[in-house]
Structure formats: C-alpha cells, structure tokens
Design an enzyme around this catalytic site. Structure first.
Site, PDB file in Angstrom:
ATOM      1  CB  SER A  36      46.635  -2.396   7.859  1.00 41.27           C
ATOM      2  OG  SER A  36      46.837  -3.464   6.992  1.00 41.27           O
ATOM      3  CG  ASP A  82      57.385   7.575   0.920  1.00 42.34           C
ATOM      4  OD1 ASP A  82      57.907   8.201   1.865  1.00 42.34           O
ATOM      5  OD2 ASP A  82      57.168   6.356   0.944  1.00 42.34           O
ATOM      6  CE  LYS A  85      48.804  -7.305  10.723  1.00 39.03           C
ATOM      7  NZ  LYS A  85      48.969  -7.518   9.289  1.00 39.03           N
TER       8      LYS A  85
END
Length: 693
Positions: A474, A485, A499
């Site tokens: 999460s 990224d 999740k």
C-alpha cells in the site's frame, strides 16, 4: 477467502430435487427452516445497485459473472470437493448462469438452499468420522500401502456415498497418523479428534440465517475483486479493511485457510511481531487463556477464533501454532505465549542505526532508517500541536542526525511495512525529490487526481537505497514506486505485495458494503495493483509469492497503466545495473543466509507439488525424517559458514533462533541490510569511476 463453515467434514443425500431436499431437512436439522428475511433481501438489492453504480471497474452483472459467483460459492463451501456429490452439483448446475437474474430480482433462495445442503453433507461426514473413531484407533492398519489425495481442488465430485466414505476413512486415518508422528499418544489422539468433530456438530447447529446471507452476498461482492466485501451487522465490528482481522491484543492479521486460520501479516511493533514467536503463513490450531485449557480451533469460523484471541490488555493468550517453516504435512506444533497490549504509536516510530561495512579495502558508515508503518498522530495534528508525531517528521530528524554522523549513504528499510497514511507517503517522498507529483488516484469515472509535493528543494540529496519485501504494501509501494520512477533510489529486495486499490465503506439498511472505488498509479503511469513494485535487484524470497500477496487472491484486479505524470529523466542507475546484479549474484552465491533462504524456499515449493501422502506409517515416518534431515542440513550448513555451533536436532532451531526483548539484532548481522549496503557502495564506486573519466 473468508469461510464460515468447517471444511473437514461432509455428508450425502442422493437424487433429491431442491424442494424435496428442503422438505427432508427442515424438520430433521435446526437449519432446515432458515430463510432470508425482508431486511436481507433489501440489503442484497442495495449491494447490486451500489456495485453497478460505484465499483471502480463497473463490470456487468451478467451470465459470465453468474458463473464466477457460482464457482466461487462452491469453492467457499467445499474447497476440497469432499462434501457435495456429483448429484448435488448436477442439481445446482441449473443456477450456474442465473445468479445474475436471481440477485437482480432479490431471490436469495438458491444461495440459501446450496448452503443448507452443504450443512446436511457436513453433518453426515462428521457423523461418519465419529463412527470411524469410535471403532478405535488401534483398529486402524497403518501397514497397508495406500495414499490420500491432498490436492482435491480440481478433483471430480464423488459419484456416491461409498466413494465419499472411502475418502473420509482415509482423511480420518491421515489425521490420526499426523498426530502420531507429531508425538501424541493414541488415547490423546482419540480424545482430541472426537472432541474436534463433536464441536463441529455443535457449531453446525448454531448456524443462523445471517451466516448464510453473509457467505452468499460476500461471495457475490468478492466476484468483483478481493477487497470488495459485504459485512453483516455483527461482522462489521470485527472485520478490517482487508476482510481479515486486525486482532486487538496481539497485533496480527488473520484469514481462513480451508479449516485452519492463517496469519497473513504481523502489525509492526505489535505484541506478536515484537515477540519474534510468530510469522506470516503460520497456522493457529489452538487457543488458550493464560494457563487454561488449550481449545482446538481447527474447523472454527474466523470470527469465533478472533473472540478467543482477543482479551484485556496485559492478559496472556497461548496459541498452538504449526509454523510456516514446517514441511507440508508436518503437523508438529509449538505453543507460544503472547501478552496482549495495544500497539503504541511510539513503538511504530521510525528508528535509525549505523551499518559499518568494509568495501574494497575501506570502511564505510551507512545510515539505516527502519520505517515499520506510515503513521500520523491525527489527534495531535488536528489540535494544532506543533510536536505531533509523523513518519515524515521523524525521518527528517533522523536524516539530520545521520548527516551529523557523516554517513556515506542511507538505506531505508520498508520490509514488512503494510502501509498506513497516504498523506505521509506523499510527504515522505517530498524529502527526497525537488518537487512534483507523488501518486495518481484514478476514480471509477476515469478522473485522475494528482497528489504532489509542492515544496521546492529536496531535504536529502545523498545516496539512497530502499529495501522492500513481499509484505511491503500500500503506502510503502506508493513511496517505493515514486523513488524508483524519479530514479532517486535503488530499490532492492523482493517484489512488493501489490495492493493498489482504494476502498470505502458504504452503510446499508442491514450491514455494510466495502467496495473498491479507485486505483493507485505511480507517477510513471504504472499501477501498483497486482504486480507491486519490482526491485532493481531482487533478493531470494522469504515467503512464497504464490501464497502471500495480492496476486494470490482470487479475482484480484489486473495491473494496467495510464498516462504518466512526469517525463522520464536520465536514469543514473541503468548503466550500472548489469554489473551491480553480477556482483550481487556473486556475493549471494556465497552468502550463507541467502543460500539458506533460497534452498529452504525451493524445498517448500518442491514439497507443495506433492499431491498425495502415504498412509503407510513406515513410509510416512521415513519421508518425515528425510525432510527434517534436509532442513537440519540446510540450517547447519548456514551455521557452519557463519562460524556458529551446529544443531543436533531441528526442534532446537526455533528456541535458539528467537532473540529476547533485550537482544537487538545489529545491522551487521542482517544479511539483507549488509547486501543492500554493499550494492549501494558498488554503485558509488562505479559511478565515481565513470565520473573521473
């Protein structure tokens, strides 16, 4: 998937129509007259409408979904195909593609009928099992060369009662043999199994209409995705956002696993996690209060087990556990005592340590920041307390202290971090990037909300690595994804949980519906759903990713991608990843802890592929000894390589390996942390060499 019935027993009625089956059982069994009431019918219609209007993916309720509901319901009630007969299934098949129409019209009768038929079959099988036990364990012949099929998920349905009788004769024999090999005396085995089956009968008699309704409607809801659930009025108090249970008192998240209760994860800094006595995938088979009698809970409903485990702060609960590290079919258990207490915010706070490493002839100091959860003291924050606790504030302070210690880089340890505050995941990202988007939230209408760090300038710009594993979930995945990224940190360890969905609770006239209404995406446009975050360099998995993680859940929503929120920048790690991985592989091949983890998982996966067990005691004991010898050899190979004293027998491993409360593991003793530091230093060396050219 959550279960409501024991899955260790079965029964048999042949050739009844639906009406005659009901008539035959209504007077004989206490559940025969159970019917849906008006409140449940209205609630079911509300669930149909809410899912149609508000579920994230809005899949149609049609014949194809009806088939999913039907198959899932049968799997919920009879996962090992050892209760229903082929005749039952032939009778039920007329509804296979009609559950969509039945639900739209508020007709719950077929769902109730299938469930009650299951209760009939369970009672018959329990009675049969008790009959086998009453013949006497000493009458069982364990010298016969016969076997039991253990993986029956896709087995054909039993043709008749004789076929079921043979299956259940073997199942009872298998239970007896497991307990014999685990060291229990015949009299104790007879008493334990008789009591277990009689308890199942008494629980069957307590089945309520509400149990049937919740099982049926929840199966319907979970056909959309595993985090969309119906909660009955009673269950709404007990079930957490993941449809497992956050247990007040010991700090564990549980779920049903056929007729046993399995630990999914441990709450960071909770009593169970701090005790080091329990681990994910351990199975709880008994519960006792303090020094009281151990209650066998195999076949119990999840909510019943929870009630036993919960209790006042400061009291002790004893759990009988089959460790996940056991070989399949090894029922050897251990008893652990846990003192119940509330999880304190300060116990979950981020902590720092310094890792000292020798690398290419020079000593380095690396800062390690362990983040057990993404926390925020909302009460103090809303009250305007300038000293409110939060993950970001604590990590910022710890970074400042580590910089004063002149560390050469920082490793952030997110292992086992199950998530928490989304706001904190965003703000923590802001400490390491200049400014920009941190996570995207796509709603069911297609609108994408962008959460961003608007504060210019990064607080820490030095070398950074993140250590993750399968239980990093999460908010952890959002932070790790952003760091990957933005090319801000090397991501190391194991594939994360996966999740990437957002749920909301919708009150109903009767109970609640938790439904998925949004999905998380990384700033690169990739979803964290299902796939999680894939590390730049992967370590051997500690748990089987087929057993734990989003992808292990039925009907899990797929991975996908949307338009990225940032333009790709040059990746400083990419030119060196091949070399970094080669160096890592060379070290991992020689590292005793990495070798042990890899070999242990390989053995477990090999044994999981064994779909039959011998009921011949000599053969079974020989196999048991062979597996224990392999496990002991692996453990002692690791110990010898680390200069430690080898074990004489496997049983002592748990006792010797468990640290006390005062025995804090040094970062240098953690093979995963040490390897993460080595990889970071490899990168710094390679990057520096390129810069000099």
């Amino acid at each position: 998937m959550k279960r409501f019935l024991p899955s260790t027993t079965l029964a048999l009625f042949l050739g009844f129509t639906a009406a005659s089956a009901f008539a035959a059982t209504s007077s004989a069994n206490p559940w025969g007259s159970l019917q849906p009431d008006r409140e449940q019918v209205i609630a079911s219609l509300n669930v149909v409408e809410l899912l149609k209007r508000h579920h994230y993916s809005k899949p149609p309720l049609n014949d194809a979904r009806s088939v999913i509901i039907y198959d899932s319901y049968l799997k919920l009630l009879d996962p090992a195909r050892s209760y229903f007969t082929a005749a039952d299934i032939a009778e039920f098949d007329k509804w296979r593609s009609k559950f969509d129409d039945l639900l739209k019209s508020g007709d719950l009768d077929p769902g109730f009928l299938i469930y009650k038929r299951h209760l009939d079959r369970v009672k018959q099988r329990v009675d049969f099992a008790l009959g086998e036990l009453n013949k006497g364990i000493d009458k069982m012949d364990f010298s016969v060369d016969e076997s039991l099929q253990t993986d029956r998920e896709k087995a054909p349905w039993a043709k008749n009662s004789a076929e079921l009788d043979d299956l259940w004769r073997k199942r009872v024999k298998d239970e007896v043999l497991r307990l014999k090999i685990a060291g229990k005396e015949p009299k104790a085995i007879q008493e334990l199994l008789t009591k277990r089956y009689k308890n199942q009968l008494s629980r069957l008699e307590q089945t309520r209409s509400e149990d049937i309704f919740q099982a049926y409607i929840n199966t319907f809801a979970q056909s959309y995705d595993p985090h969309t659930n119906y909660l009955s009025p009673d269950s709404a108090e007990n079930f957490d956002i993941n449809m497992s249970l956050s247990l007040e008192g010991i700090g564990a998240v549980l779920q049903s696993d056929n007729d046993q209760v399995k630990i999914v994860r441990l709450v960071p800094a909770g009593p169970a996690e701090k005790s080091k006595l329990l681990a994910p995938a351990d199975k709880i088979i008994g519960v006792a209060q303090g020094n009281g009698e151990m209650v066998d809970v195999i076949g119990w409903r999840l909510d019943e087990v929870v009630k036993l485990i919960r209790g006042p702060k400061g009291s002790v609960v004893r759990l009988e556990v089959i460790p996940a590290s056991n070989a399949p079919n090894n029922q050897t258990s251990k008893v652990v005592a846990i003192t119940r207490e509330a999880v304190k915010l300060e116990d979950q706070a981020a902590k720092k340590s310094i890792l000292k490493l020798d690398h290419e002839g020079r000593q380095y100091s690396l800062g390690v920041i362990e983040i057990p959860a993404f926390y925020l003291d909302f009460k103090a924050f809303r009250a305007g307390d300038p000293n409110y606790k939060s993950t970001t504030r604590d990590v910022k302070r710890l970074i400042g202290e580590l910089q004063k210690d002149k560390v050469d880089g920082i490793v952030i340890d997110l292992r086992n971090n199950g998530g928490g505050s989304l706001q904190e995941a965003t703000e923590l990202t802001g400490l390491f990037i200049n400014q920009g988007p941190t996570v995207l939230v796509r709603n069911s209408d297609g609108r994408v909300d962008v959460l961003a760090d608007d504060n210019p300038g990064a607080y820490y710009t030095g070398p950074l690595a993140l250590l993750v594993n399968r239980l990093s979930a999460s908010a952890s995945e959002i932070f790790a994804g952003a760091m990957q990224d933005y090319h801000r940190a090397l991501i190391l360890g194991g594939q994360t949980f996966g999740k990437g969905t957002v749920q909301t609770i919708q009150p109903l006239n009767h109970g609640e519906l938790k439904l998925t209404l949004a999905k998380f995406y990384r700033v690169s446009g990739q979803s964290t759903q299902h796939q999680g975050v894939i590390p730049d360099i992967e370590y051997p998995a500690v748990v089987d990713t087929k057993e734990i993680g989003e992808s292990a859940l039925p009907e899990a929503m797929p991975w996908d991608s949307i338009r990225p929120a940032i333009k790709p920048e040059s990746d400083p790690f990419k030119p060196f990843l091949t070399e970094l991985k080669a160096r890592h592989d060379a070290r991992a091949a020689q590292n005793p802890d990495f070798v042990f983890t890899r070999d242990r998982l390989a053995l477990a996966q090999k044994l999981l592929h064994e779909t039959k067990v011998s009921l011949n005691e000599t053969q079974r004991r020989a196999l048991h000894t062979e597996i224990e010898t392999q496990q002991l050899t692996m453990e002692n190979t690791r110990r010898k390589a680390k200069g430690e004293e080898p074990l004489k027998e496997l049983k002592k491993e748990d006792e010797d390996a468990l640290p006390s409360e005062d025995d804090k593991l040094k970062p240098e003793d953690d093979a995963y942390l040490v390897e993460s530091g080595q990889i970071m230093l490899d990168f710094l060396g390679l990057n520096s060499a390129v810069a000099k050219h």
